[in-house]
Design an enzyme around this catalytic site. Structure first.
Site, mmCIF file in Angstrom:
data_model
loop_
_atom_site.group_PDB
_atom_site.id
_atom_site.type_symbol
_atom_site.label_atom_id
_atom_site.label_comp_id
_atom_site.label_asym_id
_atom_site.label_seq_id
_atom_site.Cartn_x
_atom_site.Cartn_y
_atom_site.Cartn_z
ATOM 1 N N GLU A 1 1.026 -1.076 -0.372
ATOM 2 C CA GLU A 1 0.342 -0.071 -0.041
ATOM 3 C C GLU A 1 1.361 1.418 -0.141
ATOM 4 O O GLU A 1 0.020 2.498 -0.756
ATOM 5 C CB GLU A 1 -0.898 0.131 1.253
ATOM 6 C CG GLU A 1 -2.096 -0.651 1.011
ATOM 7 C CD GLU A 1 -1.675 -2.653 0.796
ATOM 8 O OE1 GLU A 1 -0.756 -2.597 1.823
ATOM 9 O OE2 GLU A 1 -2.867 -3.016 0.808
ATOM 10 N N HIS B 1 -10.937 -5.597 8.242
ATOM 11 C CA HIS B 1 -12.036 -5.312 6.943
ATOM 12 C C HIS B 1 -13.334 -5.026 7.139
ATOM 13 O O HIS B 1 -14.441 -4.460 6.880
ATOM 14 C CB HIS B 1 -12.684 -7.056 6.065
ATOM 15 C CG HIS B 1 -11.978 -7.029 5.782
ATOM 16 N ND1 HIS B 1 -10.934 -8.577 6.564
ATOM 17 C CD2 HIS B 1 -9.653 -7.821 4.267
ATOM 18 C CE1 HIS B 1 -9.648 -9.605 6.082
ATOM 19 N NE2 HIS B 1 -9.315 -8.424 5.132
#
Lengths: 456, 328
Positions: free
Chosen positions: B61, B130
């Site tokens: 990321e 998540h």
């Protein structure tokens, strides 16, 4: 005396039940704080339970060796003072002692005071709850801005709290009333001249200072034996006018003393003839009206009105004169008072006064006043503080004439007829300077009268 | 007008911008090819605009953020997608220290016209990694903009505005809303401002402020409470940072009773700042303590269904708080 419970104490984590294995006291025993009361056992421990109060053991509530849940009352002790278990239970916030239902305050207001707008929920008068006296910032601000007494507002929020909406919807008890010029139709009630004049025979103006009503909005609790009488429409119109005058106009007062010996002589000398010729009595009042009119001509700033930052100079001199009946106060107007002779003024004053008495006063006779002369002398008053007749700029109180010993130029004394003239001015327009000049002129004008003066 | 989901509206907005401006590129984990992202937001874009403008990145990321910033500096309008907002953490340094400060540290000579897209929020049995709301990490970082749409129409208009912004925008998408909301979305080229909150329901009793999924709960609760005579003003924050203080304060002043709702933990959430602003600006209009409904102060929602339910703000929790505030 009250009864307190002793409960099965918590004997440790995971212990939910315990039993008493031995009582260490008996009913009737006196115990002190920390004295052992009983021995209790759980699956883990055996413990002595001490007392946490002073008192007398009253009752043992459970069997020995029987498991009871933690927190179960096992013994009662009677202690000195304080609320008993039952009583203290009922003191929980939910059921706090009901106050007397709030009653509609009995006020002198004729119409039932309009209730503050509240939600449909509150049908019955509610006791003021715990939240009633805690005000949010919004409520405080709005109450200040709208000048609302929060104790008068019924809260619809939690525990009777006054919510912002309560304030926004709140309207103080108001008297719905049409705008009404003071006594356009003086027909209500007996209309009679109240007090006989001391030095005039004219219908009597009043001392408006004494009829100043309390500002509306704060209800007054009527006492046990009081009688509540609704005010008449006229009285309410007067009240409104007085409140308007005293709240809008910053008053200032000046008083001077005038020598009216000549006028007394003149009047005494002419009154018989006048009565015969004109059919009406000659009072002192027209002399004062005349003197005021002349002074107004010279001091036009006295004949004005304050209007939102503008000063309106009235070209006509329309003199309001106060006339009282038994119940009410009227202020009819001598229009263009500067166009009358003294006799003419006497006649006009007489006409207005008798029209007030007979209830035939026309509305045009009530309108357009630019200055008021109030004949307080008929009440025997020697000094008063007049309330200005809104929207005028001043009012002159003509007090009673009294004989007085006054020093003469040569060091001696003489008797003189003296009178006090009390002037109230609208301090927005006028200052002491103008008031002084005006009064000086009135004094001069009064002095100019002599036994040679012509009434016509 | 075409009826589309929140997800389709975002896809459509990106597609329109890519067609309008060839400098717009999009990339991330599984973003390219036929997959079109883990939720399918970029579906069809690679086919339409080619693999050079819609492509995959490695599972790193920090690199997504750095690449986006660098491309932005050389004239592109890049969109970097983080598969989940939870995954943004490795990219924090790139986003805060590089993209967010570019304009200020170069005295305005350089800017990073970048969009960082990230699905956030719970309610899909995503477990710890998540389901999180990570906006507070980037909140209060001048130079960065954080926005989130709460309905399909805003979703399209705001993603387009974000792409056109010359400064970096973190664009949060509530993953529970992706397919939950379906609404008419204009087909023309329109923009929804990314610096303005919006009053989405008018009311005079209480003011509810929120964004994302919880706003749906607030709206549903408001409709039900209207039947009880409680009218709620509901405000969609939309611009999480910087906050649209004017709209928020005005809405707070309107009723004097403010309920702040967030899916984030109660402590340290964006709502604390909103509460501070309102108390600074509107004290004398407040009629009740400012209230918050939020997640509990535990690290994140658990995977187990009861734990997820326990953590998440739902309609009932919001409605209870609204009613209580209205009755205060």
């Amino acid at each position: 005396m009250s009864i307190k419970n002793v409960e099965m104490p918590n004997l440790g984590e995971s212990v939910t039940e315990a039993s008493v294995t031995m009582w260490l006291v008996n009913p009737g025993d006196k115990v002190s704080r920390y004295d052992p009361l009983m021995e209790v056992v759980s699956d883990k421990v055996t413990t002595e339970v001490p007392s946490d109060m002073d008192g007398v053991v009253k009752e043992l509530l459970i069997e020995l060796d029987t498991d009871v849940p933690i927190g179960t009352p096992v013994m009662t002790i009677e202690v000195e003072g304080g609320a008993s278990e039952e009583e203290s239970k009922s003191e929980e916030p939910k059921e706090e002692p009901k106050e007397e239902p709030k009653e509609e305050p009995i006020t002198a207001a004729p119409e039932p005071a309009e209730k503050p707008t509240i939600s449909a929920k509150a049908e019955a008068p509610k006791a003021k709850g715990a939240g009633a006296a805690r005000y949010s910032p919004a409520v405080m601000r709005l109450a200040q801005e709208k000048n609302i007494d929060l104790t008068e507002v019924e809260g619809t929020g939690k525990d009777g709290r006054i919510t912002r909406k309560d304030i926004m919807n709140y309207e103080p008890a108001k008297h719905v009333e049409k705008e009404m010029p003071v006594a356009v139709e003086p027909k209500e009630g007996p209309t009679k001249v109240s007090a006989e004049g001391k030095h005039v025979d004219e219908p009597t103006p009043s001392a408006p200072a004494s009829s100043k009503p309390k500002p509306s909005g704060e209800p007054i609790q009527a006492q046990h034996r009081d009688e509540v009488v609704p005010a008449t429409g006229i009285r309410k119109a007067i009240a409104k006018k007085m409140v308007q005058s005293t709240t809008e106009i910053p008053h200032a007062w000046v008083m001077v003393e005038a020598d009216v010996t000549n006028i007394v002589k003149l009047r005494n000398q002419t009154k018989e003839t006048f009565k015969t010729q004109e059919g009406i009595s000659l009072s002192y009042f027209p002399f004062f009206v005349k003197a005021v009119v002349q002074a107004l001509k010279k001091n036009p700033k006295m004949n004005t009105s304050w209007d939102n930052g503008n000063i309106i100079y009235h070209k006509d001199i329309n003199l309001s004169i106060a006339v009282t009946t038994e119940d009410n106060l009227f202020v009819p107007v001598i229009h263009n008072a500067d166009r009358y002779s003294l006799a003419g003024l006497a006649k006009e004053i007489n006409r207005l006064a008798s029209d007030v008495r007979s209830g035939h006063l026309k509305s045009e006779d009530m309108q357009g006043g630019t200055f008021t002369v109030n004949n307080t002398g008929t009440l025997g008053s020697v000094q008063s503080m007049g309330i200005i007749n809104h929207p005028q700029a001043a009012i002159l109180q003509v007090e009673s004439i009294n004989k007085r010993l006054v020093p003469t130029e040569d060091g001696g004394f003489k008797t003189a007829d003296m009178i006090n003239l009390c002037l109230s001015i609208d301090h927005r327009i006028l200052d002491g300077m103008q008031a002084g000049n005006f009064l000086k002129d009135v004094k001069e004008n009064l002095k100019r009268f002599s036994t040679d003066s012509d009434l016509y | 007008m075409a009826e589309m989901t929140y997800l389709e509206a975002i896809n459509k907005g990106i597609e329109e911008e890519m067609a309008r401006d060839e400098k717009v590129v999009i990339f991330g984990e599984d973003v390219g090819g036929v997959k079109g992202g883990v939720f399918g937001v970029t579906k069809g874009l690679a086919q339409k605009f080619g693999d050079d403008r819609c492509f995959n990145t490695p599972l790193t990321e920090g690199e997504i953020a750095g690449l986006a910033t660098g491309l932005g500096l050389v004239g592109y309008r890049p969109i970097g997608e983080f598969q989940f907002a939870d995954y943004m953490l490795p990219a924090v340094n790139q986003i805060l220290s590089e993209a967010g400060r570019m304009r200020y540290r170069t005295k305005g000579d350089w800017t990073a016209p970048v969009v960082f897209r990230a699905p956030y929020g719970g309610g899909v049995r995503g477990g710890f990694y998540h389901s999180q709301s990570t906006e507070k990490i980037f909140f209060g970082q001048p130079g960065l903009r954080i926005v989130t749409p709460s309905n399909p129409r805003d979703a399209k208009g705001m993603i387009k505005a974000a792409i056109r912004s010359d400064d970096p925008v973190i664009f949060y998408e509530h993953k529970r809303l992706y397919r939950l909301l379906k609404a008419d979305v204009p087909e023309d080229d329109y923009i929804v401002p990314i610096d303005k909150a919006k009053v989405v329901r008018e009311g005079s009793d209480i003011t509810v402020i929120g964004y994302g999924m919880v706003l749906q709960h607030a709206m549903n609760a408001a409709e039900k409470l209207a039947k009880e005579g409680i009218e709620a003003e509901v405000v969609d924050v939309r611009s999480i940072y910087p906050l649209d203080k004017e709209t928020l304060v005005e809405a707070a002043k309107k009723t004097g009773k403010v309920l702040l709702v967030t899916e984030d933990n109660k402590e340290g959430s964006v709502m604390g700042e909103i509460a501070a602003i309102i108390s600074e600006e509107a004290l004398f209009d407040l009629d009740a303590p400012i209230q918050r409904v939020a997640g509990p102060d535990v690290p994140a929602m658990g995977y187990a269904l009861p734990l997820e339910r326990e953590f998440l703000v739902n309609e009932e929790k919001v409605m209870d708080a609204m009613r209580e505030l209205a009755e205060f």
